[in-house]
Design a protein around this motif. Structure first.
Motif, PDB file in Angstrom:
ATOM      1  N   VAL A 149     -21.661 -27.369  31.831  1.00  0.00           N
ATOM      2  CA  VAL A 149     -20.316 -27.051  32.307  1.00  0.00           C
ATOM      3  C   VAL A 149     -20.100 -25.548  32.179  1.00  0.00           C
ATOM      4  O   VAL A 149     -20.763 -24.881  31.390  1.00  0.00           O
ATOM      5  CB  VAL A 149     -19.234 -27.799  31.492  1.00  0.00           C
ATOM      6  N   THR A 150     -19.162 -25.042  32.970  1.00  0.00           N
ATOM      7  CA  THR A 150     -18.903 -23.614  32.907  1.00  0.00           C
ATOM      8  C   THR A 150     -17.811 -23.324  31.877  1.00  0.00           C
ATOM      9  O   THR A 150     -16.980 -24.170  31.564  1.00  0.00           O
ATOM     10  CB  THR A 150     -18.429 -23.070  34.274  1.00  0.00           C
ATOM     11  N   LEU A 151     -17.858 -22.097  31.419  1.00  0.00           N
ATOM     12  CA  LEU A 151     -16.835 -21.639  30.485  1.00  0.00           C
ATOM     13  C   LEU A 151     -15.453 -21.759  31.118  1.00  0.00           C
ATOM     14  O   LEU A 151     -14.473 -22.174  30.496  1.00  0.00           O
ATOM     15  CB  LEU A 151     -17.134 -20.184  30.108  1.00  0.00           C
ATOM     16  N   GLU A 152     -15.406 -21.444  32.395  1.00  0.00           N
ATOM     17  CA  GLU A 152     -14.152 -21.463  33.122  1.00  0.00           C
ATOM     18  C   GLU A 152     -13.537 -22.877  33.136  1.00  0.00           C
ATOM     19  O   GLU A 152     -12.378 -23.082  32.844  1.00  0.00           O
ATOM     20  CB  GLU A 152     -14.452 -21.040  34.559  1.00  0.00           C
ATOM     21  N   GLU A 153     -14.416 -23.838  33.456  1.00  0.00           N
ATOM     22  CA  GLU A 153     -13.959 -25.210  33.626  1.00  0.00           C
ATOM     23  C   GLU A 153     -13.718 -25.914  32.291  1.00  0.00           C
ATOM     24  O   GLU A 153     -12.813 -26.714  32.154  1.00  0.00           O
ATOM     25  CB  GLU A 153     -15.019 -25.976  34.419  1.00  0.00           C
ATOM     26  N   ALA A 154     -14.601 -25.631  31.333  1.00  0.00           N
ATOM     27  CA  ALA A 154     -14.608 -26.433  30.112  1.00  0.00           C
ATOM     28  C   ALA A 154     -14.078 -25.682  28.906  1.00  0.00           C
ATOM     29  O   ALA A 154     -14.066 -26.206  27.803  1.00  0.00           O
ATOM     30  CB  ALA A 154     -16.034 -26.919  29.841  1.00  0.00           C
ATOM     31  N   GLY A 155     -13.637 -24.444  29.129  1.00  0.00           N
ATOM     32  CA  GLY A 155     -13.190 -23.633  28.001  1.00  0.00           C
ATOM     33  C   GLY A 155     -12.103 -24.327  27.192  1.00  0.00           C
ATOM     34  O   GLY A 155     -12.168 -24.376  25.962  1.00  0.00           O
ATOM     35  N   ALA A 156     -11.132 -24.888  27.880  1.00  0.00           N
ATOM     36  CA  ALA A 156     -10.003 -25.508  27.168  1.00  0.00           C
ATOM     37  C   ALA A 156     -10.476 -26.691  26.346  1.00  0.00           C
ATOM     38  O   ALA A 156     -10.083 -26.866  25.183  1.00  0.00           O
ATOM     39  CB  ALA A 156      -8.948 -25.946  28.188  1.00  0.00           C
ATOM     40  N   PHE A 157     -11.353 -27.511  26.938  1.00  0.00           N
ATOM     41  CA  PHE A 157     -11.863 -28.698  26.255  1.00  0.00           C
ATOM     42  C   PHE A 157     -12.595 -28.311  24.975  1.00  0.00           C
ATOM     43  O   PHE A 157     -12.330 -28.828  23.894  1.00  0.00           O
ATOM     44  CB  PHE A 157     -12.774 -29.462  27.211  1.00  0.00           C
ATOM     45  N   PHE A 158     -13.536 -27.382  25.108  1.00  0.00           N
ATOM     46  CA  PHE A 158     -14.292 -26.992  23.922  1.00  0.00           C
ATOM     47  C   PHE A 158     -13.439 -26.201  22.946  1.00  0.00           C
ATOM     48  O   PHE A 158     -13.647 -26.263  21.736  1.00  0.00           O
ATOM     49  CB  PHE A 158     -15.562 -26.234  24.318  1.00  0.00           C
ATOM     50  N   GLY A 159     -12.470 -25.466  23.482  1.00  0.00           N
ATOM     51  CA  GLY A 159     -11.557 -24.732  22.609  1.00  0.00           C
ATOM     52  C   GLY A 159     -10.862 -25.689  21.655  1.00  0.00           C
ATOM     53  O   GLY A 159     -10.700 -25.422  20.466  1.00  0.00           O
ATOM     54  N   GLU A 160     -10.478 -26.835  22.179  1.00  0.00           N
ATOM     55  CA  GLU A 160      -9.790 -27.815  21.358  1.00  0.00           C
ATOM     56  C   GLU A 160     -10.687 -28.377  20.264  1.00  0.00           C
ATOM     57  O   GLU A 160     -10.265 -28.603  19.138  1.00  0.00           O
ATOM     58  CB  GLU A 160      -9.295 -28.948  22.256  1.00  0.00           C
ATOM     59  N   HIS A 161     -11.959 -28.594  20.613  1.00  0.00           N
ATOM     60  CA  HIS A 161     -12.866 -29.199  19.637  1.00  0.00           C
ATOM     61  C   HIS A 161     -13.487 -28.188  18.698  1.00  0.00           C
ATOM     62  O   HIS A 161     -13.802 -28.511  17.558  1.00  0.00           O
ATOM     63  CB  HIS A 161     -13.956 -29.986  20.361  1.00  0.00           C
ATOM     64  N   TRP A 162     -13.710 -27.024  19.194  1.00  0.00           N
ATOM     65  CA  TRP A 162     -14.396 -26.015  18.382  1.00  0.00           C
ATOM     66  C   TRP A 162     -13.421 -25.094  17.660  1.00  0.00           C
ATOM     67  O   TRP A 162     -13.828 -24.347  16.789  1.00  0.00           O
ATOM     68  CB  TRP A 162     -15.302 -25.152  19.283  1.00  0.00           C
ATOM     69  N   GLY A 163     -12.194 -25.064  18.102  1.00  0.00           N
ATOM     70  CA  GLY A 163     -11.253 -24.097  17.555  1.00  0.00           C
ATOM     71  C   GLY A 163     -11.021 -22.959  18.524  1.00  0.00           C
ATOM     72  O   GLY A 163      -9.899 -22.608  18.819  1.00  0.00           O
ATOM     73  N   SER A 164     -12.114 -22.393  19.047  1.00  0.00           N
ATOM     74  CA  SER A 164     -11.925 -21.325  20.042  1.00  0.00           C
ATOM     75  C   SER A 164     -13.178 -21.198  20.890  1.00  0.00           C
ATOM     76  O   SER A 164     -14.249 -21.671  20.517  1.00  0.00           O
ATOM     77  CB  SER A 164     -11.628 -19.995  19.353  1.00  0.00           C
ATOM     78  N   VAL A 165     -13.039 -20.564  22.024  1.00  0.00           N
ATOM     79  CA  VAL A 165     -14.181 -20.224  22.874  1.00  0.00           C
ATOM     80  C   VAL A 165     -13.971 -18.794  23.363  1.00  0.00           C
ATOM     81  O   VAL A 165     -12.852 -18.272  23.295  1.00  0.00           O
ATOM     82  CB  VAL A 165     -14.308 -21.174  24.091  1.00  0.00           C
ATOM     83  N   PRO A 166     -15.022 -18.142  23.851  1.00  0.00           N
ATOM     84  CA  PRO A 166     -14.861 -16.756  24.324  1.00  0.00           C
ATOM     85  C   PRO A 166     -13.813 -16.685  25.439  1.00  0.00           C
ATOM     86  O   PRO A 166     -13.692 -17.600  26.253  1.00  0.00           O
ATOM     87  CB  PRO A 166     -16.246 -16.394  24.850  1.00  0.00           C
ATOM     88  N   GLY A 167     -13.108 -15.580  25.478  1.00  0.00           N
ATOM     89  CA  GLY A 167     -12.060 -15.424  26.474  1.00  0.00           C
ATOM     90  C   GLY A 167     -12.592 -15.060  27.839  1.00  0.00           C
ATOM     91  O   GLY A 167     -11.970 -15.332  28.856  1.00  0.00           O
ATOM     92  N   ALA A 168     -13.737 -14.428  27.861  1.00  0.00           N
ATOM     93  CA  ALA A 168     -14.254 -13.972  29.149  1.00  0.00           C
ATOM     94  C   ALA A 168     -15.748 -14.194  29.220  1.00  0.00           C
ATOM     95  O   ALA A 168     -16.425 -14.325  28.207  1.00  0.00           O
ATOM     96  CB  ALA A 168     -13.946 -12.480  29.340  1.00  0.00           C
ATOM     97  N   ARG A 169     -16.230 -14.257  30.448  1.00  0.00           N
ATOM     98  CA  ARG A 169     -17.651 -14.440  30.680  1.00  0.00           C
ATOM     99  C   ARG A 169     -18.430 -13.252  30.106  1.00  0.00           C
ATOM    100  O   ARG A 169     -18.026 -12.100  30.236  1.00  0.00           O
ATOM    101  CB  ARG A 169     -17.889 -14.533  32.183  1.00  0.00           C
ATOM    102  N   GLY A 170     -19.571 -13.568  29.495  1.00  0.00           N
ATOM    103  CA  GLY A 170     -20.366 -12.525  28.871  1.00  0.00           C
ATOM    104  C   GLY A 170     -21.504 -12.040  29.755  1.00  0.00           C
ATOM    105  O   GLY A 170     -21.510 -12.255  30.968  1.00  0.00           O
TER     106      GLY A 170
END
Lengths: 203, 918
Positions: free
Chosen positions: B525-546
């Motif tokens: 999955v892409t950061l764009e699409e799945a960022g919110a989902f993983f953010g919820e489970h992990w606590g946070s995800v990167p804000g922008a593409r690296g």
């Protein structure tokens, strides 16, 4: 490039083209190379491998299987004495012993002048003329020690040159029936091409 | 026997042997037992399925029968009464009666065995095969017990070297033709053949032309006597001293199943396992003998920390604290974007996930790339419609747009070559320079940099029916965007076309699937699409593409990235643009490497963390098909080395974030729970005996066809596995992922939860039908309303490349850089037997251009690009088109100038000038 002469290379390609599968030409090409050199050298085997599309190991595997293909240098005349039962009963071992003594070589060896290689063979299918001897695949017999000496003398002096070509040449007349049109263009074919035989030839 | 005169196609035969559900067409009686068999099946196979073992030497289930050894003579009824027939050569017929143990059969078998032993030296006490030798075993079980032969046996010089790693003892040989048939039929490299005949027959190479095959080790594996031995295993062990586990080779991304065998705590041998969908029992020599790299003395065994100018041994506590402090300091000073992580394809899936969660969830940077600029964009690889190897060899047409598969993915090459040579598979090989597939494929040469143009031509002329495209990097000097563009052309023109990725690094596909790539998160999955989902489970995800590796190295070289972590990566050796890698690693403030052995990049590091290597850790790996298989640990890691996931977890602790990982199974359970592509592929499913050949993710909604291995592998097919399993450690379907840890059964996806998921309809979690009884659905802890994100979708429009043709060349040659199997990389160079096989560097040009330049083969030439120059020997090569020059990557030790000094990874075509050195 390659070990075969340009004429032989052209002929080799024509022979290869006769077969639906290239490697079917392997043994005919081994004979062709042997006709050129009298024996089948490593260089020739590599050349043949390239022409029929297999590895030199496979050419050598096939060549070493057959007694008629020599992968070591041989003399101009390969003298083969049959010692199978019919010839043995008729005195073949006496002829062979005499041959070793008179040529001063053992079975498997070649005379220093490169004229004669002596071989012992199982049945040569010449039992009616036992004991029989082949020289470059031409039959002689029945022979005793004197007859053998006379044969060697005739070979050495060239009196039999018309009958016995140098080793490796199976036939002095190229048999061209079945060779494809390409061979005609190369000018090596005298006779008429058989349409039926070329029907399945690729290229 | 000729190539076309096969009794039956190999592929058909295996379908027959495998498909036991299909109605039997023939009923035969073997030793009084009625056996149902398929028409065309051989007596030996039908009997084996019925549990009746017929002795054999030459018969091998993966090769054509030759009826050479006569050991399998059995009595077969026929119109004229019973007669002796070779069971490996006679097909079953309805109503046939077969007697394998009648007096006549027994007498014939004993007679054959007595003959086979006539010239055998009976030197079992000094023979490597002793204890696992079919000749030994069957002499006891089916032999006469005594020989009447009192004459002198034949003698040969022994052993003789027929290849760089294979020795031949002709006295022991029983002329079964397994090795010669393998060389011709399977490898297509018949550099060995029988020579002479009768009692003088021998397996022989042509003088001066050794059996230089990448697959030679297989002949040792299948030799039913001790005639062929491999130099790395000679006199190393006895089978009863061996222990073994089944695992997956991670030398490249094909993922061959094999057993790793150890003696006294050290790896001594790998043998290929017959995994129907993948390697069908074969291995390449690099994989087979790679165990030497695991046992290499130069392995890292303690953490190293830089003190003043040199690296000194340290403790885990000091080293991890140093890294953690530096990360916090960098985050404070410059933010997460100043940290970058390169590598990850060496890792197992669980390791990769732990690092992704640490890097993206805790540190908060998206600068993470498992590829070293030698692969393809991760989104492309993750989104292309995939084919398995089985589907590829069964395709209508296979288009190969990749490096030389024989050099990069040898067993995939073997499968494709066999399918082409034996089953008529049509292969179109798109490559700027001829490859190892030349003899069986149609080669379409293209000018380097113009792959997309070739694709446009192909889609205009080919029907595109049942096409599979094998997609990799044909040349490291050609940017990945061009290959991506070509893939997009194929996909847009042929919607039904499927792709098989040919990225070669060990677990690069697992790493990409788990998010070790910029813009990606676990589960394709892409950061764009799945960022919110993983953010919820992990606590946070990167804000922008690296950044990808090239981007990170450029940022490090310009000072924007202050800290780099190399996860089993060696950019100095492996990144195509060496100049950039040098500038980056020299400039970066803090360099950490996590690796198993020292390499040129780790020598510049500030902290070096020793990681457990192959066969020293469990976990799972994902091959180029997306097939997840389990790895097994067999030996202890050296010193205090630790598994990569443990390092990530510990490091995270020191950053104040508990990842909560306690076991590999626990990590996999989290992956299965969160990563969309891995959904349904549970710990239990992977551990089931039916999944011994792995599970291809994402699961399809339809029933997953798992391969069922035969209950008993043919003991003579690969003698070394069965005998060890009988005498030593039994071989399970797969070894424990983490010994002693019970699978965590609390986390499992409930199918119902995904019933209305938009994704479930198409490619969402399916079920393993074969495993239904074992996998009982339980509640899942995914929060309600927080559905899993959809997999990244392939949009051909995203990959356009540069579009136009390159401008007129300024240089006479275009550079092509490819990888060779044996190179100067760390793995090959630390395996003692393989290291000498790495060739020297040479420039390959077309023979015509060689003569135009006035260069004789072997002459030194100076080659130069705008980036650099080097002096190298030139060689003529008929497989190189004019206007193209080929160099091998990593063909020289890292301190010498190699092809990577010439490549500028930002340009479409690397122009090359060649001049003779006078």
């Amino acid at each position: 490039m390659g070990h075969l002469s340009s004429d032989n290379r052209a002929r080799a390609k024509a022979i290869v083209a006769c077969y639906p599968q290239r490697r079917s030409a392997l043994i005919p090409l081994c004979h062709l190379a042997q006709a050129q050199d009298g024996w089948l050298s490593e260089e020739a085997m590599e050349d043949i491998a390239g022409l029929v599309g297999c590895t030199p190991a496979e050419v050598r595997g096939t060549a070493t299987f057959y007694d008629m293909l020599h992968t070591e240098p041989v003399g101009r005349h390969v003298v083969t004495v049959c010692t199978n039962i019919a010839c043995m009963l008729a005195g073949a071992y006496e002829v062979l012993d005499h041959a070793e003594a008179s040529l001063k070589i053992s079975v498997g060896q070649t005379t220093e002048d490169g004229e004669f290689t002596l071989e012992e063979a199982e049945c040569l299918a010449g039992c009616d003329n036992a004991p029989c001897v082949q020289v470059n695949h031409r039959f002689f017999g029945p022979l005793d020690a004197d007859g053998f000496d006379a044969l060697i003398e005739d070979l050495r002096s060239g009196r039999l040159a018309d009958t016995v070509p140098p080793h490796g040449i199976l036939s002095r007349v190229d048999r061209n029936v079945g060779l494809p049109a390409r061979a005609h263009r190369l000018g090596t074919v005298a006779g008429k091409q058989s349409g039926a035989a070329t029907g399945a030839v690729p290229e | 026997m000729s190539k076309t005169a096969s009794v039956h196609s190999l592929r058909t035969r295996f379908a027959v042997a495998e498909d036991l559900e299909a109605p039997a067409a023939v009923s035969v009686t073997v030793d009084g037992r009625v056996v149902e068999a398929r028409k065309g099946e051989l007596i030996i196979e039908a009997a084996e399925r019925a549990g009746i073992f017929i002795p054999r030497f030459c018969y091998h289930p993966r090769m054509k029968s030759v009826g050479m050894c006569r050991m399998c003579l059995v009595e077969v009824s026929g119109p004229r009464g019973a007669s002796l027939q070779p069971a490996c050569f006679v097909e079953v017929a309805d109503g046939q009666e077969v007697f394998t143990e009648s007096d006549a059969a027994r007498k014939a078998q004993e007679g054959v065995l007595e003959f086979l032993l006539l010239n055998h030296p009976l030197d079992c006490p000094v023979c490597d095969k002793g204890g696992e030798c079919p000749l030994q075993d069957q002499a006891v079980s089916h032999g006469p017990g005594e020989s009447r032969f009192v004459e002198e046996k034949r003698h040969w010089a022994k052993p003789i070297e027929i290849g760089p790693l294979v020795l031949l003892d002709r006295e022991r040989c029983i002329q079964c033709a397994r090795c010669t048939r393998f060389a011709e039929e399977v490898a297509g490299e018949p550099f060995i053949d029988f020579a002479e005949r009768g009692d003088r027959i021998e397996v022989a190479i042509f003088p001066g032309e050794p059996f230089r095959s990448y697959f030679g080790g297989n002949t040792v594996q299948i030799c039913p006597v001790g005639a062929l031995t491999a130099t790395p295993y000679r006199f190393k062990s006895r089978p009863w001293d061996l222990e073994q586990v089944e695992t997956t080779c991670t030398t490249c991304s094909v993922g061959c199943r094999m057993v790793a065998q150890s003696s006294a705590g050290a790896l001594v041998r790998y043998l290929g396992v017959d995994s129907e969908p993948v390697n069908q029992s074969w291995l390449c020599d690099r994989g087979r003998f790679g165990f030497e790299a695991v046992e290499a003395p130069e392995r890292l065994n303690k953490p190293l920390v830089r003190s003043e100018t040199r690296l000194v041994e340290s403790t885990w506590n000091q080293a991890l604290t140093a890294v953690a402090d530096r990360i916090l300091q960098t985050l404070d000073g410059s933010g997460p974007a100043a940290v970058g992580v390169i590598g990850g394809s060496r890792l197992a899936n669980e390791d990769a996930y732990a690092w992704v969660r640490l890097v993206k969830g805790v540190i908060g940077t998206d600068n993470f790339d498992a590829q070293l600029g030698d692969g393809l964009p991760a989104e492309l690889v993750a989104s292309l419609p995939r084919a398995t190897i089985e589907e590829t060899v069964a395709a209508g047409t296979v288009i190969v747009l990749a490096g030389d598969l024989r050099e990069e993915l040898p067993v995939l090459h073997l499968r494709l070559r066999q399918a082409a040579a034996n089953d008529g598979l049509r292969i179109i090989d798109c490559a700027p320079v001829a490859t190892g597939l030349e003899q069986v494929a149609t080669w379409l040469p293209y000018r380097p940099g113009e792959a997309a143009e070739l694709a446009r031509t192909l889609v205009a002329t080919e029907s595109g029916d049942r096409v599979v495209i094998v997609l990799g990097r044909p040349s490291l000097a050609e940017p990945p965007a061009e290959i991506a563009a070509a893939a997009a052309v194929f996909a847009a023109a042929w919607p039904s076309a499927r792709f098989l990725s040919a990225l070669r690094r060990a677990n690069v596909h697992g790493a990409i699937d788990l998010g070790c790539a910029p813009g990606m998160l676990p589960g394709r999955v892409t950061l764009e699409e799945a960022g919110a989902f993983f953010g919820e489970h992990w606590g946070s995800v990167p804000g922008a593409r690296g950044l990808d590796t090239a981007g990170m190295l450029a940022a490090a070289a310009s000072g924007e990235i202050k800290m780099l972590v190399l996860l089993g990566a060696d950019p100095l050796s492996d990144f195509p643009d060496r100049d950039l890698a040098v500038r980056a690693l020299e400039r970066v403030d803090f360099l950490v490497t996590v690796d198993t052995a020292p390499n040129p990049s780790s020598r510049l590091a500030d902290v070096v963390l020793p990681a457990a290597g192959y066969a020293e850790r469990g976990g799972s790996t994902t091959n180029l098909e997306g097939r997840v298989t389990r790895l097994a640990a067999k030996v202890m890691p050296p010193g205090v080395s630790r598994a990569d996931w443990v390092i990530a977890t510990e490091l995270s602790d020191r950053l104040g974030a508990q990842l909560g990982f306690e076991s590999l199974d626990g990590i996999w359970a989290e992956i299965e729970k969160l990563a969309p592509a891995h959904s349904g592929c549970t710990v239990e499913a992977l551990a089931a005996p039916e999944a011994a050949d792995g599970i291809v993710i994402p699961l399809k909604p339809s029933a997953v066809q798992l391969t069922r291995r035969p209950l008993r592998l043919d003991p003579i097919a690969t003698p070394g596995i069965d005998s060890v399993s009988e005498q030593g450690a039994p071989l399970g379907a797969g070894a424990a992922m983490s010994p002693g840890v019970e699978p965590d059964v609390d986390v499992r996806a409930d199918e119902d939860d995904f019933a209305d998921d938009e994704f479930a309809d198409e490619e969402g979690p399916g079920e393993l039908e074969a495993l239904e009884d074992e996998v009982s659905p339980e509640d899942v802890s995914v929060p309600v309303g927080n559905r899993r994100p959809g997999l990244v979708r392939f949009a051909p429009g995203d990959w356009t490349g540069s579009g136009s043709l390159p401008p007129v060349d300024e240089s006479p040659f275009r550079l092509v850089v490819r990888r060779g199997l044996y190179n100067h990389g760390t793995l090959v160079q630390s395996a003692g037997s393989l290291a000498p096989l790495a060739g020297s560097q040479e420039l390959r040009l077309s023979p015509q251009e060689m003569s135009q330049l006035g260069v004789a083969p072997g002459d030194e030439v100076r080659v130069s690009t705008p980036r650099g120059e080097l002096v190298v020997a030139a060689v003529g090569d008929g497989g190189v088109p004019s206007g193209v020059a080929l160099l091998q990557f990593n063909a020289v030790p890292a301190h010498e100038t190699g092809a990577s000094a010439l490549i500028d990874c930002s340009v479409r075509v690397v122009g090359l000038d060649v001049e003779k050195v006078i």
